[in-house]
Enzyme design. Structure first.
Site, PDB file in Angstrom:
ATOM      1  N   CYS A   1      34.529  37.317  41.369  1.00  0.00           N
ATOM      2  CA  CYS A   1      33.232  37.977  41.546  1.00  0.00           C
ATOM      3  C   CYS A   1      32.292  37.640  40.379  1.00  0.00           C
ATOM      4  CB  CYS A   1      33.410  39.478  41.736  1.00  0.00           C
ATOM      5  SG  CYS A   1      31.908  40.308  42.342  1.00  0.00           S
TER       6      CYS A   1
ATOM      7  N   GLU B   1      41.884  40.891  45.585  1.00  0.00           N
ATOM      8  CA  GLU B   1      42.652  42.142  45.487  1.00  0.00           C
ATOM      9  C   GLU B   1      42.255  43.156  46.549  1.00  0.00           C
ATOM     10  OE1 GLU B   1      38.967  42.693  43.039  1.00  0.00           O
ATOM     11  OE2 GLU B   1      40.435  41.077  43.336  1.00  0.00           O
TER      12      GLU B   1
ATOM     13  N   HIS C   1      36.681  39.220  46.579  1.00  0.00           N
ATOM     14  CA  HIS C   1      37.717  39.950  45.850  1.00  0.00           C
ATOM     15  C   HIS C   1      39.078  39.757  46.527  1.00  0.00           C
ATOM     16  CE1 HIS C   1      35.157  42.377  43.114  1.00  0.00           C
ATOM     17  NE2 HIS C   1      34.259  42.248  44.079  1.00  0.00           N
TER      18      HIS C   1
END
Length: 213
Positions: A83, A195, A193
């Site tokens: 990001c 995650e 992202h």
């Protein structure tokens, strides 16, 4: 065992990133979150997260004393930037006239209002927030096992516009096509992202842990 360090400079989704890495590390790697320059320097590979505004992230990174250590890592060990971490690799951002590392040539720009329309004329919101497809533009070990056009989670109003298109590893469309992943040598970076991107995001992190650039 590989030492993976998530760089803690006061900005970033540290818990989610570290938990995702731990989920795929197994017995092959240890995962730590650290603000200690010595620990980052001793890592075998690092993850550079970031969220919010690039100007704030660069300010926190400089104040933390970690900027030089991260800069060194960018040339000598595997790095996964996420990001705002990706955006900081470039020269500058329109957001607050922020200066980045300048490791890649190019600027970070805001989604232009003139392009924020769907095919039927509906207005697209900025920031882009949610799931979108990422199309791989070059083969890369970190993409291994991830389908071209897989869905990943994004939250951002700005995106990188590289001068050298050979570094572009993924593209996404939101009103216009934009760069959502870059890669060169020992660096792999995503605007999205991993995650927050379910199984495909975890696969990217697993691939990164085993990647030997």
């Amino acid at each position: 065992m590989k030492k993976v360090v998530v760089v803690d400079y006061g900005s970033g989704n540290l818990r989610s990133v570290s938990k995702a890495l731990e989920a795929v590390a197994g017995s092959d790697a240890s995962v730590a979150v650290s603000s200690d320059p010595a620990a980052v320097r001793a890592a075998d590979r690092i993850v550079l997260p970031g969220q919010g505004a690039m100007a704030d992230c660069m300010h926190h990174l400089l104040d933390s004393g970690l900027a030089d250590v991260v800069r060194d890592a960018l040339v000598n060990k595997p790095v996964f930037a996420v990001c705002i971490g990706l955006q900081m690799l470039f020269e500058e951002s329109e957001e607050g006239d922020a200066k980045g590392f300048g490791f890649f040539r190019g600027r970070v720009i805001r989604f232009p209002a003139s392009a924020m329309r769907t095919a039927d004329g509906s207005r697209l919101k900025v920031p882009e927030m949610g799931w979108n497809r990422v199309y791989q533009t070059q083969p890369h070990p970190v993409w291994a096992g991830v389908e071209n056009g897989a869905w990943f989670y994004l939250v951002h109003s700005y995106f990188a516009a590289p001068e050298d298109m050979s570094i572009v590893a993924g593209m996404t469309s939101y009103g216009l096509p934009y760069t959502s992943a870059v890669a060169r040598d020992n660096i792999f970076a995503t605007q999205f992202h991993p995650e927050k991107s379910a199984a495909d995001g975890l696969k990217l992190y697993a691939n990164f842990i085993h990647w030997n650039p």
